[in-house]
Design a protein around this motif. Sequence first.
Motif, PDB file in Angstrom:
ATOM      1  N   LYS A  21      12.336  43.190  43.423  1.00  0.00           N
ATOM      2  CA  LYS A  21      11.780  41.834  43.293  1.00  0.00           C
ATOM      3  C   LYS A  21      12.626  40.865  44.114  1.00  0.00           C
ATOM      4  N   ASP A  22      11.954  39.962  44.806  1.00  0.00           N
ATOM      5  CA  ASP A  22      12.631  39.101  45.779  1.00  0.00           C
ATOM      6  C   ASP A  22      13.461  37.979  45.154  1.00  0.00           C
ATOM      7  N   VAL A  23      13.862  38.162  43.918  1.00  0.00           N
ATOM      8  CA  VAL A  23      14.694  37.171  43.226  1.00  0.00           C
ATOM      9  C   VAL A  23      16.133  37.680  43.116  1.00  0.00           C
ATOM     10  N   LEU A  24      16.357  38.930  43.560  1.00  0.00           N
ATOM     11  CA  LEU A  24      17.703  39.510  43.507  1.00  0.00           C
ATOM     12  C   LEU A  24      18.264  39.602  44.920  1.00  0.00           C
ATOM     13  N   THR A  25      19.513  39.207  45.074  1.00  0.00           N
ATOM     14  CA  THR A  25      20.091  39.201  46.409  1.00  0.00           C
ATOM     15  C   THR A  25      20.426  40.617  46.868  1.00  0.00           C
ATOM     16  N   GLU A  69      13.125  30.133  52.702  1.00  0.00           N
ATOM     17  CA  GLU A  69      12.575  30.847  53.845  1.00  0.00           C
ATOM     18  C   GLU A  69      13.689  31.146  54.864  1.00  0.00           C
ATOM     19  N   GLY A  70      13.791  32.409  55.234  1.00  0.00           N
ATOM     20  CA  GLY A  70      14.762  32.789  56.251  1.00  0.00           C
ATOM     21  C   GLY A  70      16.175  33.024  55.742  1.00  0.00           C
ATOM     22  N   TRP A  71      16.401  32.786  54.449  1.00  0.00           N
ATOM     23  CA  TRP A  71      17.767  32.956  53.931  1.00  0.00           C
ATOM     24  C   TRP A  71      18.112  34.437  53.798  1.00  0.00           C
ATOM     25  N   ARG A  72      19.256  34.819  54.328  1.00  0.00           N
ATOM     26  CA  ARG A  72      19.760  36.183  54.159  1.00  0.00           C
ATOM     27  C   ARG A  72      21.067  36.096  53.390  1.00  0.00           C
ATOM     28  N   PRO A  73      21.065  36.503  52.123  1.00  0.00           N
ATOM     29  CA  PRO A  73      22.261  36.318  51.304  1.00  0.00           C
ATOM     30  C   PRO A  73      23.454  37.104  51.842  1.00  0.00           C
ATOM     31  N   PRO A  74      24.642  36.534  51.730  1.00  0.00           N
ATOM     32  CA  PRO A  74      25.840  37.221  52.218  1.00  0.00           C
ATOM     33  C   PRO A  74      26.440  38.190  51.195  1.00  0.00           C
ATOM     34  N   TYR A  75      25.755  38.461  50.113  1.00  0.00           N
ATOM     35  CA  TYR A  75      26.320  39.374  49.110  1.00  0.00           C
ATOM     36  C   TYR A  75      25.213  40.101  48.357  1.00  0.00           C
ATOM     37  N   SER A 117      23.585  41.480  44.810  1.00  0.00           N
ATOM     38  CA  SER A 117      23.575  41.317  43.356  1.00  0.00           C
ATOM     39  C   SER A 117      24.158  42.590  42.744  1.00  0.00           C
ATOM     40  N   THR A 118      24.620  42.502  41.505  1.00  0.00           N
ATOM     41  CA  THR A 118      25.180  43.696  40.851  1.00  0.00           C
ATOM     42  C   THR A 118      24.110  44.775  40.677  1.00  0.00           C
ATOM     43  N   VAL A 119      22.870  44.366  40.407  1.00  0.00           N
ATOM     44  CA  VAL A 119      21.775  45.343  40.304  1.00  0.00           C
ATOM     45  C   VAL A 119      21.686  46.149  41.605  1.00  0.00           C
ATOM     46  N   VAL A 120      21.732  45.445  42.730  1.00  0.00           N
ATOM     47  CA  VAL A 120      21.639  46.132  44.029  1.00  0.00           C
ATOM     48  C   VAL A 120      22.872  46.998  44.277  1.00  0.00           C
ATOM     49  N   THR A 121      24.041  46.505  43.919  1.00  0.00           N
ATOM     50  CA  THR A 121      25.264  47.306  44.058  1.00  0.00           C
ATOM     51  C   THR A 121      25.110  48.622  43.290  1.00  0.00           C
ATOM     52  N   ASN A 122      24.598  48.541  42.061  1.00  0.00           N
ATOM     53  CA  ASN A 122      24.418  49.742  41.246  1.00  0.00           C
ATOM     54  C   ASN A 122      23.371  50.684  41.843  1.00  0.00           C
ATOM     55  N   LEU A 123      22.295  50.106  42.380  1.00  0.00           N
ATOM     56  CA  LEU A 123      21.256  50.940  43.004  1.00  0.00           C
ATOM     57  C   LEU A 123      21.814  51.667  44.219  1.00  0.00           C
ATOM     58  N   LYS A 124      22.571  50.920  45.042  1.00  0.00           N
ATOM     59  CA  LYS A 124      23.146  51.528  46.251  1.00  0.00           C
ATOM     60  C   LYS A 124      24.126  52.636  45.887  1.00  0.00           C
ATOM     61  N   LYS A 125      24.927  52.370  44.852  1.00  0.00           N
ATOM     62  CA  LYS A 125      25.907  53.358  44.409  1.00  0.00           C
ATOM     63  C   LYS A 125      25.213  54.660  43.992  1.00  0.00           C
ATOM     64  N   TYR A 178      19.114  41.183  26.207  1.00  0.00           N
ATOM     65  CA  TYR A 178      19.791  40.177  27.041  1.00  0.00           C
ATOM     66  C   TYR A 178      21.274  40.548  27.201  1.00  0.00           C
ATOM     67  N   GLY A 179      21.740  40.592  28.443  1.00  0.00           N
ATOM     68  CA  GLY A 179      23.139  40.941  28.682  1.00  0.00           C
ATOM     69  C   GLY A 179      23.364  42.406  29.014  1.00  0.00           C
ATOM     70  N   ALA A 180      22.312  43.232  28.900  1.00  0.00           N
ATOM     71  CA  ALA A 180      22.471  44.666  29.195  1.00  0.00           C
ATOM     72  C   ALA A 180      22.548  44.931  30.690  1.00  0.00           C
ATOM     73  N   VAL A 181      21.847  44.105  31.475  1.00  0.00           N
ATOM     74  CA  VAL A 181      21.858  44.233  32.932  1.00  0.00           C
ATOM     75  C   VAL A 181      22.438  42.928  33.498  1.00  0.00           C
ATOM     76  N   SER A 182      23.380  43.067  34.406  1.00  0.00           N
ATOM     77  CA  SER A 182      24.073  41.884  34.943  1.00  0.00           C
ATOM     78  C   SER A 182      23.112  40.927  35.641  1.00  0.00           C
ATOM     79  N   ARG A 183      23.341  39.641  35.457  1.00  0.00           N
ATOM     80  CA  ARG A 183      22.564  38.612  36.155  1.00  0.00           C
ATOM     81  C   ARG A 183      23.246  38.148  37.439  1.00  0.00           C
ATOM     82  N   TYR A 184      24.373  38.752  37.801  1.00  0.00           N
ATOM     83  CA  TYR A 184      25.063  38.335  39.027  1.00  0.00           C
ATOM     84  C   TYR A 184      24.173  38.620  40.243  1.00  0.00           C
ATOM     85  N   GLY A 185      23.851  37.590  40.986  1.00  0.00           N
ATOM     86  CA  GLY A 185      22.983  37.760  42.154  1.00  0.00           C
ATOM     87  C   GLY A 185      21.498  37.690  41.832  1.00  0.00           C
TER      88      GLY A 185
END
Lengths: 497, 98
Positions: free
Chosen positions: A77-81, A95-101, A103-111, A193-200
Amino acid sequence: MIHQSAAQMSADLAAGSVTAVELANAHFDRIAAVDGDVHAFLHIDREGALAQASAVDASRKAGEKVHPLAGVPLALKDVLTQKGVPTTCGSKMLEGWRPPYDSTVVTNLKKAGVVILGKTNMDEFAMGSSTENSAYGATRNPWDLSRIPGGSGGGSSAALAAFEAPLAIGTDTGGSIRQPAAVTGTVGVKPTYGAVSRYGLVAFSSSLDQAGPCARTVLDTAMLHEVIAGYDPKDSTSINAPVGKMVDAAKKLDIKGMKIGVVKELSGDGYQAGVLTRFNEALEALVSAGAEIVEVSTPSFEYALAAYYLIAPSEASSNLARFDSMRYGIRVGDDGSRSAEEVMNMTREVGFGREVKRRIILGTYALSSGYYDAYYGSAQKVRTLIKRDYEAAFAKVDVLVSPTCPTTAFKIGEKSDDPVAMYLNDVCTIPVNLAGIGSMSLPCGLAPEDGLPVGFQIMSPAMKDELMYQVGGTLEAALESSWSKPLYASAPELAVK
Amino acid sequence: MAAISRDEVAHLARLARIEMTDAELDHLASEMDLILESVSRVQGVAGADIPPTSHAIAMQNVMRPDAVVPSLTPEESLSGAPAREEDRFKVPQILGEE
């Protein structure tokens, strides 16, 4: 191969009968073929996805131990960096923003080696129930392209139903994971609430927002849940406790002796007949599986919708103040003659859509001195009553159930001019967010009158998300044995371009 | 009687830093009226003895260890800036000329 479950893809990857690159490419081909009609995706990250897939294939080939979901594709979903990948939240503002970091969800997925195909469409800043509020055009329901795929996470649910991805991430502030799952015949979970990080996770209403897993089966959803959940010191509301065994719970297929409460207040007038028919059939299936069904009353739920539409806009009016055109996002009218405030006013006029403006103004009003006690303060007290209703109910039963939505998917445009009617669609999902508990929607059949999917909602006490997977897995198995194939496999074929 | 006037909506828009056209203000004022009517149901539901809930899962004074960890570089921080000058965000004038 795109029609399989994520669990099957995982097994095939482990057996070596398919590679992650082949799987990713098969999904990109599908997206190219159908997404012109469905419009689930806002951005495709082919390069990043194929790099991740190749890396996973290399690890597997080298005999390294990888996560079971390594190489399985996912729609985000396009709400997570995601670092370097456009993140718009469905808004012109970003529009056009590319986040420099990441989100923790994405970090976990990549891991875990999950392959992120791209970013999915959504109502602007997650405000809406139809994905019609996206600045980039509506998403269409794969079951009927003239209907909404739910919202705000309509892109993620549509991607699953259209076989553009076997896994997806959603976020749920008042039902934005569960209602889209319900109307597209897919599965969606809002964890405690709080089970999945909201960072990013770009904030809408911080005390309600929660990211969660979406898929076509309960087991796939459980597998993804375990990947993204867990304590994160970067989110002060993150729960510091081990993640429960969701996969084991989903596989248990045993609910003998469990007490299941049917919420009396989430039924009756305003509920489509076919929704109630399928809901009641699912209750019978649960009884056949050995559960005891009891009726439970939660009198304060009557006020949940009103409380939500004060609390969420109030928090939004504060959260969205960060879009000031100074550090990121678009900037309008900066011709050297105007002040920062004038530029801010012009940028927010152009950058925000109608629904977002409506909620910012409503929240600003509810928080203003003189009205605070009457609106925001009263809503917070109602929140206490709703939490107490749940506590009293969970003292008597293990889980609570209701339809996920009062109706099946409505037509695109049908409610876009009537915000109050649109808000009513969330009546069954909202109490969960106010109380912070976990909840799942899974398909329980097609409504006889329109042939569209009906969602069944299971609510479990805070920090006991395993329970909804246990009940959901059992119900899914019971219903599928009566249908002879999974519900998602009954969706009409989309035109392939 | 309307719960909220057009002038009040204009005032809220100013507070929220959103420029609005007259047509937008008219439309929003009538919508706000309907929405406020429907959400005002929360009033008087809970007695004075009911405490407010701001977060469902209550936590207090959550701290993390004060450890030094890598953070964004200036280049990364400025990567989304609408305008920049050297290593700084460039913004329109904040104070008046006088």
